[in-house]
Design an enzyme around this catalytic site. Structure first.
Site, PDB file in Angstrom:
ATOM      1  CG  ASP A  13     -60.775  40.227  26.280  1.00  0.00           C
ATOM      2  OD1 ASP A  13     -61.852  39.668  26.526  1.00  0.00           O
ATOM      3  OD2 ASP A  13     -59.765  39.669  25.604  1.00  0.00           O
ATOM      4  N   GLY A  15     -64.169  44.845  29.498  1.00  0.00           N
ATOM      5  CA  GLY A  15     -64.475  44.807  30.648  1.00  0.00           C
ATOM      6  C   GLY A  15     -66.241  44.840  30.550  1.00  0.00           C
ATOM      7  CE  LYS A  16     -67.178  42.836  24.996  1.00  0.00           C
ATOM      8  NZ  LYS A  16     -65.802  42.664  24.969  1.00  0.00           N
ATOM      9  CB  ALA A  39     -67.812  36.373  23.929  1.00  0.00           C
ATOM     10  N   GLY A  40     -65.658  35.942  26.431  1.00  0.00           N
ATOM     11  CA  GLY A  40     -65.296  35.479  27.784  1.00  0.00           C
ATOM     12  C   GLY A  40     -65.520  36.817  28.545  1.00  0.00           C
ATOM     13  CG  HIS A  41     -68.575  39.054  28.069  1.00  0.00           C
ATOM     14  ND1 HIS A  41     -69.858  39.304  27.498  1.00  0.00           N
ATOM     15  CD2 HIS A  41     -67.372  38.900  27.130  1.00  0.00           C
ATOM     16  CE1 HIS A  41     -69.595  39.562  26.232  1.00  0.00           C
ATOM     17  NE2 HIS A  41     -68.210  39.405  25.981  1.00  0.00           N
ATOM     18  CB  THR A 130     -61.334  31.793  20.505  1.00  0.00           C
ATOM     19  OG1 THR A 130     -62.698  31.664  19.588  1.00  0.00           O
ATOM     20  CG2 THR A 130     -61.233  33.112  20.930  1.00  0.00           C
ATOM     21  NE  ARG A 144     -77.003  31.999   0.267  1.00  0.00           N
ATOM     22  CZ  ARG A 144     -77.068  32.250  -1.019  1.00  0.00           C
ATOM     23  NH1 ARG A 144     -77.925  32.962  -1.583  1.00  0.00           N
ATOM     24  NH2 ARG A 144     -75.770  32.025  -1.612  1.00  0.00           N
ATOM     25  CD  GLN A 224     -66.679  38.281  19.996  1.00  0.00           C
ATOM     26  OE1 GLN A 224     -67.723  38.560  19.242  1.00  0.00           O
ATOM     27  NE2 GLN A 224     -66.509  37.437  20.744  1.00  0.00           N
ATOM     28  CB  VAL A 413     -60.979  52.325  40.539  1.00  0.00           C
ATOM     29  CG1 VAL A 413     -61.036  53.480  39.863  1.00  0.00           C
ATOM     30  CG2 VAL A 413     -61.986  51.992  41.360  1.00  0.00           C
TER      31      VAL A 413
HETATM   32  P1  GDP Z   1     -64.852  41.661  28.504  1.00  0.00           P
HETATM   33  O1  GDP Z   1     -64.733  40.404  27.577  1.00  0.00           O
HETATM   34  O2  GDP Z   1     -65.109  42.779  27.817  1.00  0.00           O
HETATM   35  O3  GDP Z   1     -66.290  41.109  29.283  1.00  0.00           O
HETATM   36  O4  GDP Z   1     -63.729  41.595  29.374  1.00  0.00           O
HETATM   37  P2  GDP Z   1     -63.031  40.238  30.314  1.00  0.00           P
HETATM   38  O5  GDP Z   1     -63.883  39.848  31.473  1.00  0.00           O
HETATM   39  O6  GDP Z   1     -62.616  39.249  28.888  1.00  0.00           O
HETATM   40  O7  GDP Z   1     -61.602  41.023  30.538  1.00  0.00           O
HETATM   41  C1  GDP Z   1     -61.596  42.062  31.310  1.00  0.00           C
HETATM   42  C2  GDP Z   1     -60.879  41.701  32.800  1.00  0.00           C
HETATM   43  O8  GDP Z   1     -60.843  42.736  33.553  1.00  0.00           O
HETATM   44  C3  GDP Z   1     -61.718  40.704  33.654  1.00  0.00           C
HETATM   45  O9  GDP Z   1     -60.752  39.995  34.306  1.00  0.00           O
HETATM   46  C4  GDP Z   1     -62.536  41.796  34.398  1.00  0.00           C
HETATM   47  O10 GDP Z   1     -62.683  41.083  35.893  1.00  0.00           O
HETATM   48  C5  GDP Z   1     -61.335  42.629  34.731  1.00  0.00           C
HETATM   49  N1  GDP Z   1     -61.997  44.206  34.940  1.00  0.00           N
HETATM   50  C6  GDP Z   1     -62.813  44.742  34.560  1.00  0.00           C
HETATM   51  N2  GDP Z   1     -63.095  46.068  35.141  1.00  0.00           N
HETATM   52  C7  GDP Z   1     -61.742  46.195  35.757  1.00  0.00           C
HETATM   53  C8  GDP Z   1     -61.060  47.289  36.588  1.00  0.00           C
HETATM   54  O11 GDP Z   1     -61.581  48.235  36.422  1.00  0.00           O
HETATM   55  N3  GDP Z   1     -59.903  46.838  37.230  1.00  0.00           N
HETATM   56  C9  GDP Z   1     -59.589  45.595  37.267  1.00  0.00           C
HETATM   57  N4  GDP Z   1     -58.290  45.457  38.079  1.00  0.00           N
HETATM   58  N5  GDP Z   1     -59.902  44.546  36.367  1.00  0.00           N
HETATM   59  C10 GDP Z   1     -61.098  44.903  35.692  1.00  0.00           C
HETATM   60  P1  IMO Z   2     -64.934  39.192  24.509  1.00  0.00           P
HETATM   61  O1  IMO Z   2     -66.350  39.251  24.040  1.00  0.00           O
HETATM   62  C1  IMO Z   2     -60.804  39.418  22.811  1.00  0.00           C
HETATM   63  C2  IMO Z   2     -60.388  37.450  18.766  1.00  0.00           C
HETATM   64  C3  IMO Z   2     -59.475  36.111  18.806  1.00  0.00           C
HETATM   65  C4  IMO Z   2     -58.835  36.664  17.292  1.00  0.00           C
HETATM   66  C5  IMO Z   2     -60.042  36.960  16.641  1.00  0.00           C
HETATM   67  C6  IMO Z   2     -60.994  35.786  15.818  1.00  0.00           C
HETATM   68  O2  IMO Z   2     -64.417  38.532  25.644  1.00  0.00           O
HETATM   69  O3  IMO Z   2     -64.354  40.555  24.357  1.00  0.00           O
HETATM   70  P2  IMO Z   2     -62.427  34.012  16.573  1.00  0.00           P
HETATM   71  O4  IMO Z   2     -62.393  32.813  17.437  1.00  0.00           O
HETATM   72  O5  IMO Z   2     -63.558  34.983  16.922  1.00  0.00           O
HETATM   73  O6  IMO Z   2     -62.659  33.643  15.166  1.00  0.00           O
HETATM   74  O7  IMO Z   2     -61.074  34.909  16.701  1.00  0.00           O
HETATM   75  O8  IMO Z   2     -60.767  37.761  17.497  1.00  0.00           O
HETATM   76  N1  IMO Z   2     -61.342  37.413  19.749  1.00  0.00           N
HETATM   77  C7  IMO Z   2     -61.242  37.861  20.876  1.00  0.00           C
HETATM   78  N2  IMO Z   2     -60.302  38.670  21.419  1.00  0.00           N
HETATM   79  N3  IMO Z   2     -62.194  39.260  23.130  1.00  0.00           N
HETATM   80  C8  IMO Z   2     -63.147  38.485  22.647  1.00  0.00           C
HETATM   81  O9  IMO Z   2     -64.529  38.286  23.097  1.00  0.00           O
HETATM   82  C9  IMO Z   2     -62.814  37.845  21.542  1.00  0.00           C
HETATM   83  N4  IMO Z   2     -63.401  37.005  20.719  1.00  0.00           N
HETATM   84  C10 IMO Z   2     -62.649  36.775  19.784  1.00  0.00           C
HETATM   85  O10 IMO Z   2     -58.308  36.099  19.730  1.00  0.00           O
HETATM   86  O11 IMO Z   2     -57.837  37.320  17.401  1.00  0.00           O
HETATM   87 MG    MG Z   3     -63.489  38.877  27.353  1.00  0.00          MG
END
Ligand code: GDP
Ligand code: IMO
Ligand code: MG
Length: 423
Positions: A13, A15-16, A39-41, A130, A144, A224, A413
């Site tokens: 998380d 901010g990928k 994952a949740g991007h 998750t 396998r 992740q 930012v």
């Molecule tokens: P990811 O899994 O690495 O793609 O990150 P997530 O989307 O799960 O979480 C990152 C959160 O931060 C999301 O809600 C983005 O919209 C937000 N985000 C990313 N960059 C920035 C930033 O520079 N500032 C703010 N305020 N939010 C950001």
């Molecule tokens: P993105 O791509 C943050 C964490 C879970 C748990 C551990 C194992 O959005 O960054 P799993 O369901 O993979 O067996 O859970 O990994 N986890 C994440 N934490 N961002 C993620 O993905 C994650 N994907 C799994 O919360 O601690």
């Molecule tokens: Mg995420």
């Protein structure tokens, strides 16, 4: 831009999604090579919010090709749902806009049930997964005994293999005191999803090699983060794939010497979802960010645990991934603070540690040692240029890049595309 691997340098998380969307402008192809719908991007475009789980974040730029590589584990029903959600949000997904590896493994409902049951049985030692079935699906792959996309698109073969898998897994579920799953329901829904995905399925290794030969540039989207890596993370509080740079090679079939650059994405502070040691965790920063409505998970909605920037972790991440450039996100999250802490090393007893210990119990005993930086105490969300950032913010960014041991390339930012400063 050359062939670039983007990885999370913390616990996910970082901010990928936002940075991938930004960088995709200069790439031809975006590849996911590991993880699944755990994952949740998040990508914010204008007033629209998109959350990508299995589909690369490059999908929002219509002229780019997105690839789901062999290293990803795919829940096909969930993938069809994600495609439908994107379509309902006005995103056009053409046949040659998305490619799915025929060698990617499948996630089944029994994987999700086993994920939940194992977690419940662990009690307070749970991982905090998750619950998407990721661990059991990668477990079948390593054992396998998994089924793959190439099975799914051959209905007769799939049905035969699934029948045996359901028999085996229903015996396991029974032993764990859980109800059986229905072969017919899973067979029908998976074959239905398979038909909807069929036109996207191909040998993505060959596709990527042809693309490289033609000089097209590839961006690898890590899921992740480094400390959730099955080998290098805070085991067992990790996910089940290689989230670090090497995973981009094995999970796509593109050779290491074809890669030109690694970008590490990290927040200006640290967050973690789920259980496991987190040395710099601090409710002071957590309460502040949560009260602003920030740091709730994109996949499960859980409140993320928050802490100060941990340079022990990011320095190690730079080492493992070979990070050349850094993208630091969420700088604006620190806008209101008088003082900001950065952990430079850990102490266990009187011992000084520069890298995290392998044993997560030892990591839980580590005390962070901090240096403090003066805050800038003004909003940065509208800043477009490096020189317009408050001097304290520039100092802070330069310091965390230096202590991590990589070059600062991007500062973010805000969540929007235009809230991105190229340094
Ligand atoms: P990811 O899994 O690495 O793609 O990150 P997530 O989307 O799960 O979480 C990152 C959160 O931060 C999301 O809600 C983005 O919209 C937000 N985000 C990313 N960059 C920035 C930033 O520079 N500032 C703010 N305020 N939010 C950001
Ligand atoms: P993105 O791509 C943050 C964490 C879970 C748990 C551990 C194992 O959005 O960054 P799993 O369901 O993979 O067996 O859970 O990994 N986890 C994440 N934490 N961002 C993620 O993905 C994650 N994907 C799994 O919360 O601690
Ligand atoms: Mg995420």
């Amino acid at each position: 831009m050359a062939n670039t691997i983007l990885v999370g340098a913390q616990w996910g998380d970082e901010g990928k999604g936002k940075i991938i969307d930004f960088l995709t402008e200069h790439a031809d192809i975006v590849v996911r090579s590991q993880g699944g719908n755990n994952a949740g991007h998040t990508v914010i475009l204008g007033d629209k919010k998109y959350v990508l789980h299995l589909i690369p974040s490059g999908i929002l730029r219509p002229e780019k090709v997105c690839v789901i590589g062999n290293g990803v584990v795919i829940d096909p029903v969930s993938l069809v749902g994600e495609l439908e959600t994107l379509k309902s949000q006005g995103v056009k997904i053409l046949k040659n806009h998305l490619l799915i590896s025929d060698a990617a493994h499948l996630v089944f409902p029994y994987h999700r049930m086993l994920d939940e049951l194992r977690e419940a049985r662990k009690g307070r030692n749970k991982i905090g997964t998750t619950k998407r079935g990721i661990g059991p699906a990668y477990g079948d792959k390593a054992a396998r005994t998994g089924l793959r996309i190439c099975d799914l698109i051959q209905p007769e073969l799939f049905t035969e293999k699934l029948r045996a898998k359901i028999r085996e897994n229903n015996a396991i579920l029974k032993a764990l005191g859980a109800p059986p799953v229905s072969f017919k329901e899973i067979n029908d829904s998976y074959l239905g999803a398979g038909e909807k995905l069929r036109s996207f399925v191909t040998n993505t290794v060959v596709y990527l090699h042809e693309a490289l030969k033609a000089g097209r540039e590839i961006l690898f989207e890590g899921a992740q983060g480094t400390f959730l890596d099955i080998d290098h993370g805070t085991y067992p509080y990790v996910t089940s794939s290689n989230t670090t740079a090497g995973g981009a090679c094995t999970g796509s079939g593109v050779a290491p010497h074809r890669m030109d650059r690694v970008i590490g994405v990290m927040k200006a502070y640290t967050t973690r979802v789920g259980e496991g040691p987190f040395p710099t965790e601090d409710p002071v920063i957590g309460d502040m960010l949560h009260s602003m409505g920030r740091e709730f998970g994109a996949t499960t909605g859980r409140a993320r645990r928050c802490g100060w920037f941990d340079a022990v972790a990011t320095r190690y991440a730079a080492m493992i991934n070979g990070i050349d450039d850094l993208a630091v996100t969420n700088l604006d999250g620190l806008d209101g603070l008088d003082w900001i802490k950065v952990c430079t090393h850990y102490k266990v007893g009187r011992k000084r540690l520069e890298v995290p210990p392998a044993d997560c119990r030892q990591l839980a005993d580590c005390r962070p040692v901090y240096v403090e930086f003066e805050g800038w105490k003004r909003p940065t969300g509208d800043v477009k240029k490096w020189s317009d950032l408050p001097p304290q913010a520039r100092e802070y960014l330069k310091a965390i890049a230096e202590i991590t041991g990589a070059k600062l390339a991007i500062a973010s930012v805000g969540p929007g595309r235009d809230q991105t400063i190229v340094v």
